[in-house]
Design a protein around this motif. Structure first.
Motif, PDB file in Angstrom:
ATOM      1  N   PRO A 162       5.887   4.086  -4.333  1.00 23.63           N
ATOM      2  CA  PRO A 162       4.626   3.376  -4.539  1.00 23.63           C
ATOM      3  C   PRO A 162       4.245   2.425  -3.416  1.00 23.63           C
ATOM      4  O   PRO A 162       3.065   2.312  -3.060  1.00 23.63           O
ATOM      5  CB  PRO A 162       4.857   2.619  -5.849  1.00 23.63           C
ATOM      6  N   ASP A 163       5.229   1.707  -2.853  1.00 28.27           N
ATOM      7  CA  ASP A 163       4.880   0.784  -1.778  1.00 28.27           C
ATOM      8  C   ASP A 163       4.388   1.528  -0.544  1.00 28.27           C
ATOM      9  O   ASP A 163       3.469   1.083   0.153  1.00 28.27           O
ATOM     10  CB  ASP A 163       6.057  -0.136  -1.435  1.00 28.27           C
ATOM     11  N   HIS A 164       4.965   2.705  -0.277  1.00 27.57           N
ATOM     12  CA  HIS A 164       4.498   3.508   0.844  1.00 27.57           C
ATOM     13  C   HIS A 164       3.118   4.102   0.558  1.00 27.57           C
ATOM     14  O   HIS A 164       2.287   4.216   1.456  1.00 27.57           O
ATOM     15  CB  HIS A 164       5.500   4.624   1.144  1.00 27.57           C
ATOM     16  N   VAL A 165       2.875   4.480  -0.693  1.00 33.24           N
ATOM     17  CA  VAL A 165       1.557   4.990  -1.078  1.00 33.24           C
ATOM     18  C   VAL A 165       0.502   3.923  -0.821  1.00 33.24           C
ATOM     19  O   VAL A 165      -0.554   4.198  -0.221  1.00 33.24           O
ATOM     20  CB  VAL A 165       1.545   5.425  -2.556  1.00 33.24           C
ATOM     21  N   ARG A 166       0.765   2.702  -1.259  1.00 32.16           N
ATOM     22  CA  ARG A 166      -0.222   1.631  -1.087  1.00 32.16           C
ATOM     23  C   ARG A 166      -0.532   1.387   0.379  1.00 32.16           C
ATOM     24  O   ARG A 166      -1.689   1.247   0.772  1.00 32.16           O
ATOM     25  CB  ARG A 166       0.291   0.344  -1.753  1.00 32.16           C
ATOM     26  N   ALA A 167       0.511   1.327   1.182  1.00 30.26           N
ATOM     27  CA  ALA A 167       0.313   1.060   2.607  1.00 30.26           C
ATOM     28  C   ALA A 167      -0.433   2.213   3.284  1.00 30.26           C
ATOM     29  O   ALA A 167      -1.337   1.994   4.102  1.00 30.26           O
ATOM     30  CB  ALA A 167       1.659   0.826   3.287  1.00 30.26           C
ATOM     31  N   ARG A 168      -0.041   3.442   2.947  1.00 32.52           N
ATOM     32  CA  ARG A 168      -0.666   4.598   3.576  1.00 32.52           C
ATOM     33  C   ARG A 168      -2.141   4.711   3.207  1.00 32.52           C
ATOM     34  O   ARG A 168      -2.998   4.939   4.064  1.00 32.52           O
ATOM     35  CB  ARG A 168       0.078   5.873   3.169  1.00 32.52           C
ATOM     36  N   VAL A 169      -2.457   4.548   1.934  1.00 34.53           N
ATOM     37  CA  VAL A 169      -3.850   4.666   1.489  1.00 34.53           C
ATOM     38  C   VAL A 169      -4.696   3.562   2.102  1.00 34.53           C
ATOM     39  O   VAL A 169      -5.823   3.805   2.556  1.00 34.53           O
ATOM     40  CB  VAL A 169      -3.934   4.655  -0.045  1.00 34.53           C
ATOM     41  N   ALA A 170      -4.174   2.349   2.155  1.00 32.45           N
ATOM     42  CA  ALA A 170      -4.921   1.247   2.762  1.00 32.45           C
ATOM     43  C   ALA A 170      -5.231   1.544   4.225  1.00 32.45           C
ATOM     44  O   ALA A 170      -6.351   1.290   4.699  1.00 32.45           O
ATOM     45  CB  ALA A 170      -4.138  -0.056   2.631  1.00 32.45           C
ATOM     46  N   ALA A 171      -4.250   2.080   4.951  1.00 30.63           N
ATOM     47  CA  ALA A 171      -4.459   2.391   6.361  1.00 30.63           C
ATOM     48  C   ALA A 171      -5.510   3.488   6.530  1.00 30.63           C
ATOM     49  O   ALA A 171      -6.366   3.415   7.426  1.00 30.63           O
ATOM     50  CB  ALA A 171      -3.141   2.822   6.999  1.00 30.63           C
ATOM     51  N   LEU A 172      -5.470   4.496   5.670  1.00 32.69           N
ATOM     52  CA  LEU A 172      -6.425   5.602   5.796  1.00 32.69           C
ATOM     53  C   LEU A 172      -7.834   5.175   5.427  1.00 32.69           C
ATOM     54  O   LEU A 172      -8.810   5.596   6.074  1.00 32.69           O
ATOM     55  CB  LEU A 172      -5.974   6.773   4.919  1.00 32.69           C
TER      56      LEU A 172
END
Length: 394
Positions: A162-172
């Protein structure tokens, strides 16, 4: 880690989460080294090539077999923006969908980075579709999910933490210009914003290849330009290969490096965009390019005659073509000097495609002087012809 760094990379975010919350090791990587196909900065200098070898596709129907593709052989270079165009029913979608094996060729081979897609098992097919993102004409968003959840869905399905999902989606979302829209539902977005969500979702697995299925057809001209600019920026920043299909030659002219023209499931012609646009060799290409041409204005057409006006002053109308070859550009001073007398520009225009000048000029010149063939021989244009005569006041 900054949003830009997240947008550009580590492979580990896009693999299923391993047991005990570890981050896993990417295939082909040793320890903490760069993953296979990338350089030390996370770029893929060679990954993203596509090769078609005598690809054919036949669909069954109640009226008998329907041949959609025949003998397609060509290469799409890594990191390029490659356009596929043709009239309705030409086979564009069938060809595009063989790249992520949504369509299986009836004969021939499709290779991505040298790997024959027909040899992939179920797990290999899953991994392929993470390497090949896809965006669609009508966005394919879930209306009951927020922008964040639409983009995050493929990562959650893949088991990413989940923490990687949040960071990745925010960056995209930052990359595609939708910062601040994470909690918005698709129904409150414009068409261009919906397509940006679709692009972000297609990028979640850091693909090598991005497929665009009529991605701008549902958009107005201004929004189309903004989406094309975004795709060009993504291509340059991330180094991924973009393959798009469209029926709009203007889209090809705006963004593509190379183009394939399909006609009835076969290759009509292919090559650099400036070459195909400048010297179309097939009737299908010429028909597709016709809407981009500067046609003869109606009022000028009405006044044009095959012979000089009897008993009055006339001027001859010359059409000068520029195909982009050899770096030749319109030199109005030289043209006027060669024609002599007064020269007027009646109509036309010249575009620049990949640094090459394309277009035509319609000129009104005094009677006499060099003929059309002489203008081409003097290297003033690639081709010229005399259209007729108009009264001097026209």
């Amino acid at each position: 880690m900054t949003a830009k760094q997240w947008a550009l990379a580590p492979w580990s975010w896009f693999l299923p989460a391993p047991p005990h919350g570890g981050q896993g090791t990417p295939p082909g990587a040793a320890g903490a080294g760069a993953p296979s196909g990338r350089d030390a900065c996370g770029h893929r200098p060679t990954a993203g090539t596509v090769r078609f070898e005598q690809v054919g596709k036949t669909y069954p129907s109640s009226a008998g077999p329907v041949r959609a593709l025949s003998g397609i052989s060509l290469d799409i270079p890594a990191g390029s923006i490659f356009g596929i165009i043709g009239r309705s029913g030409a086979g564009k979608s069938s060809l595009l969908r063989t790249i992520n094996r949504l369509e299986q060729p009836s004969e021939g081979r499709v290779l991505v980075d040298g790997q024959d897609l027909a040899t992939l098992d179920e797990q290999g097919l899953v991994l392929l579709r993470r390497r090949v993102g896809m965006i669609f004409q009508h966005f394919n968003l879930l209306s009951s999910k927020t922008v964040f959840d639409n983009v995050a869905l493929p990562l959650r399905v893949a088991g990413v933490r989940p923490d990687h999902v949040r960071a990745r989606v925010a960056a995209l979302l930052d990359l595609v210009g939708l910062r601040g829209k994470a909690d918005t539902y698709p129904g409150r977005l414009s068409g261009g914003q919906k397509q940006r969500v679709g692009i972000a979702r297609a990028l979640v697995h850091a693909p090598e290849i991005l497929l665009c299925d009529e991605a701008t057809s549902a958009l107005d001209p201004q929004t189309t330009q903004s989406i094309l600019a975004l795709l060009r920026d993504i291509n340059r920043r991330l180094g991924l290969t973009v393959v798009l299909i469209t029926h709009e030659m203007g889209v090809i002219r705006e963004i593509c490096d190379e183009v394939l023209v399909l006609e009835k499931g076969r290759i009509a012609e292919a090559g650099a965009v400036w070459q195909v646009f400048g010297s179309p060799a097939h009737d299908a290409t010429r028909a597709l390019l016709r809407p981009l041409e500067h046609g003869l204005p109606g009022d000028l057409q009405e006044r044009l005659s095959a012979h000089p006006v009897p008993g009055g002053a006339s001027r001859r109308v010359l059409e000068l073509h520029y195909s982009g070859a050899g770096g030749l550009e319109p030199d109005l001073a030289r043209i006027a000097a060669a024609l002599g007398g007064t020269v007027r520009l009646l109509h036309g225009g010249v575009d620049r495609i990949q640094g090459h000048s394309h277009g035509r000029l319609l000129l009104a010149a005094d009677l006499g002087g060099p003929d059309a063939a002489a203008l081409a021989a003097l290297n003033l244009c690639h081709h010229a012809r005399e259209l007729g005569y108009v009264p001097d006041h026209a």
